[in-house]
Every structure is written in structure tokens, then in C-alpha cells.
Design a protein around this motif. Structure first.
Motif, short mmCIF file in Angstrom:
data_model
loop_
_atom_site.label_atom_id
_atom_site.label_comp_id
_atom_site.label_asym_id
_atom_site.label_seq_id
_atom_site.Cartn_x
_atom_site.Cartn_y
_atom_site.Cartn_z
N ARG A 201 0.96 -1.15 -0.01
CA ARG A 201 -0.04 0.14 -0.11
C ARG A 201 0.97 1.22 -0.11
O ARG A 201 2.00 1.19 0.62
CB ARG A 201 -1.01 0.03 1.14
N LEU A 202 0.39 2.32 -0.61
CA LEU A 202 1.09 3.66 -0.46
C LEU A 202 0.99 4.32 0.93
O LEU A 202 0.06 4.31 1.47
CB LEU A 202 0.45 4.58 -1.57
N THR A 203 2.25 4.88 1.11
CA THR A 203 2.18 5.43 2.42
C THR A 203 2.11 7.02 2.33
O THR A 203 2.16 7.24 1.02
CB THR A 203 3.46 5.31 3.26
N ASP A 204 1.99 7.76 3.30
CA ASP A 204 2.18 9.36 3.25
C ASP A 204 3.43 9.92 2.63
O ASP A 204 3.65 10.85 2.15
CB ASP A 204 2.05 10.11 4.74
N SER A 205 4.42 8.90 2.62
CA SER A 205 5.66 9.23 1.80
C SER A 205 5.89 9.27 0.36
O SER A 205 6.65 9.81 -0.19
CB SER A 205 6.86 8.43 2.55
N GLY A 206 4.82 8.79 -0.07
CA GLY A 206 4.48 8.26 -1.49
C GLY A 206 5.08 7.19 -2.14
O GLY A 206 5.02 6.93 -3.20
N GLU A 211 8.81 -0.07 0.32
CA GLU A 211 10.03 0.89 -0.01
C GLU A 211 10.13 1.85 1.07
O GLU A 211 11.51 2.00 1.37
CB GLU A 211 9.45 1.67 -1.18
N ASP A 212 8.95 2.31 1.88
CA ASP A 212 9.47 2.97 2.90
C ASP A 212 10.19 2.11 4.01
O ASP A 212 11.20 2.86 4.60
CB ASP A 212 8.03 3.45 3.38
N ARG A 213 9.82 1.10 4.23
CA ARG A 213 10.54 0.35 5.20
C ARG A 213 11.88 -0.05 4.98
O ARG A 213 12.92 0.05 5.67
CB ARG A 213 9.80 -1.05 5.67
#
Length: 303
Positions: A201-206, A211-213
Motif C-alpha cells: 500500500r502507498l504511504t504518506d511518503s509516496g 519501499e518506505d521500510r
């Protein structure tokens, strides 16, 4: 010239072709280091950590070139460090006994043996848990004792692109100091299992949560390594760069430079910029900047 704080040091050499002999790589690193004061320790092991995790010949530009390492080794001897105090080491995934593992295929074995330098695969050596100050994904990382016990750490990546990191430079090169299975930050790991149903899922970071983790895992690793307090220098093999996936897919291009610096974020931001990408939007550099590990704004970095 003394290497100071968060500065990045650039050294260039003219190059027109996307191929160069061993001596050109050796001369680039040796000449660049001849302009700075390395201030190496009087005792203990000096460890050189190249990007040598996969089994390819060095001219493919998937592994740090052994000629570039040779220049560092030879310059260090002028600083009073004998070859017997130096070790070239990495944790590897390109094991192939028929080809002498990564070391032989990439030319490391001949280079180190001719100089009497120890060459070590970290996979089967011991590790210790190292705390991650302010860790976001990991609270501790298992880091090899060869790294935790050295008295100076040369981080020696090469300039290449990567299918997940966009660029793979000083920060991502630190993955090789981690014991397995934690080393495999590019995969869905045990620490991610509870989030597996929403990992894309997309996070607030885009970015996707995966990828965020991944970006935070890299930053956790920088924090853990810095916490050891070991004197360190990042030095990028940027003579010839590579685009593509960081593995088999991609093309080489003449760059003709090396960068030096203590701050991994600043070195990687400048290298990313020189490779034609924008460090302000490169995900792991954006996360590193947000976490206060350095800036990804070129205008804020003294070069």
C-alpha cells in the motif's frame, strides 16, 4: 588537506571510454588519497569493505574494481599501515566454488595475494548485536566482528544504479556488514511479516510500505554503524558507472571521478547528483535527510 566534518571531496580524471585497465583505477584512488591526510590508526586492523556481494568480473562494473582497492591499500602503507594490518572483506551471495567464489572472478584474490593483504568472506564469521539509536524498523543489527573490532573502516562502493534504491553507494554498501538473514534488506523479512498483507500500500511518503521500510532499514544501519564510533571514510569508485538494476541488466558509462567523505548521506547525495539523478527525490536519501543523518540538498553540502 585534512578531511573535515561533513564535507565531500571530489577528485576527477579524464576518461572517454566505458572501459579502463587496472592501473587507471589504481591511480585514481591513489592520487585522490595523496591529496588528503588519512590520519590512520597506529595499531589494529584497517578494513576495506567493497561492494563485492555478487559474482561478476570487475569490468562489468557490478563489483568495486580491485584496482581501485589496490590504490587505497598502497596509499595506506605510506600512512604507516603495513599490508599485514589490512583486510578486504565483504559478506557475499555470489558463492561459486568452481570459480573461486566472488574474490577470484572479480580479480580480488590475485590483487590481495600479490600484496600480502588478507581477503575475507564475512559469511561464516561471528557477529554481535549492535543497538540502533532511534531505530525505526530494527532495534539491533547483527554486525560482523571483523567490522566491530577494526580500528578504521574504508567503505568502498562503486557508482551504479539499483532497481530498488535508485542508486547503490555508501549507505547501501553497508548491507554487506550484516550477518544473514538480516542482511537481505531488499526482501520481505521476518520483521515485516506482521505487515505483509499491506506491504504494497502507498504511504504518506509516496512510497509503498515495503519501499518506505527498506529506506528506514538502510538508515537504521547507518545509525548502528555510526554508533560503533569507528573512524571511517567513504570512497566511491566512480571511474566507470553503471545504470540498470545493479546486477546483470544495464550499461556502463565513463564518469571519471571519485568522492571521499565521512558522512555517508552527503557522499551519496553528491554521487547521485553526478550520476544524473536528483538526490532530493531519491527515496533513501530523502528518508535519511528527514531523520537528520545528513542533507540531500546539494546546495547545503560543502564540496
Amino acid at each position: 588537506m585534512k578531511i573535515e566534518g561533513d564535507r565531500v571531496y571530489f577528485y576527477g580524471a579524464h576518461l572517454e571510454e566505458a572501459e579502463a585497465p587496472f592501473e587507471t583505477y589504481r591511480k585514481l584512488s591513489f592520487d585522490a588519497l595523496s591529496l588528503v591526510d588519512l590520519d590512520l590508526p597506529a595499531s589494529g586492523k584497517v578494513l576495506l569493505k567493497p561492494n563485492a556481494t555478487v559474482l561478476y568480473p570487475a569490468d562489468r562494473r557490478i563489483a568495486t574494481h580491485p584496482g581501485f582497492l589496490a590504490g587505497i591499500l598502497e596509499k595506506a602503507t605510506e600512512g604507516g599501515v603495513g599490508f599485514d594490518r589490512m583486510v578486504v572483506a565483504d559478506g557475499q551471495s555470489g558463492e561459486n566454488p568452481d570459480q573461486g567464489f566472488t574474490w577470484e572472478a572479480a580479480g580480488y584474490k590475485d590483487m590481495t595475494e600479490s600484496r600480502g593483504v588478507e581477503l575475507k568472506c564475512l559469511n561464516d564469521t561471528g557477529s554481535i548485536p549492535v543497538g540502533v539509536p532511534g531505530g525505526v524498523v530494527f532495534d539491533t543489527y547483527p554486525i560482523y566482528r571483523e567490522v566491530t573490532d577494526c580500528t578504521f573502516f574504508f567503505n568502498v562502493p562503486l557508482a551504479k544504479c539499483h532497481n530498488l534504491g535508485c542508486t547503490t553507494l555508501s549507505i547501501k554498501n553497508l548491507m554487506g556488514i550484516l550477518a544473514r538473514p538480516e542482511r537481505h534488506l531488499c526482501t520481505i523479512q521476518e520483521v515485516d511479516k506482521s505487515l505483509e498483507a499491506e506491504i504494497w500500500r502507498l504511504t504518506d511518503s509516496g512510497l509503498s510500505l515495503f519501499e518506505d521500510r527498506f529506506c528506514h532499514k538502510l538508515c537504521d544501519l547507518v545509525q548502528a554503524h555510526r554508533s560503533l564510533g569507528i573512524p571511517r571514510l567513504n570512497m566511491v569508485d566512480g571511474l566507470i558507472g553503471r545504470d540498470g538494476t545493479a546486477f546483470n541488466e544495464g550499461d556502463n558509462a565513463p564518469l571519471g571521478w571519485t568522492l571521499l567523505g565521512r558522512n555517508e548521506v552527503h557522499v551519496d547525495a553528491v554521487a547521485t547528483y553526478l550520476m544524473g539523478l536528483d538526490p532530493k527525490v531519491t527515496p533513501y536519501l530523502r528518508v535519511a535527510s528527514d531523520r537528520g543523518l545528513g542533507t540531500n540538498q546539494i546546495s547545503e553540502i560543502e564540496i
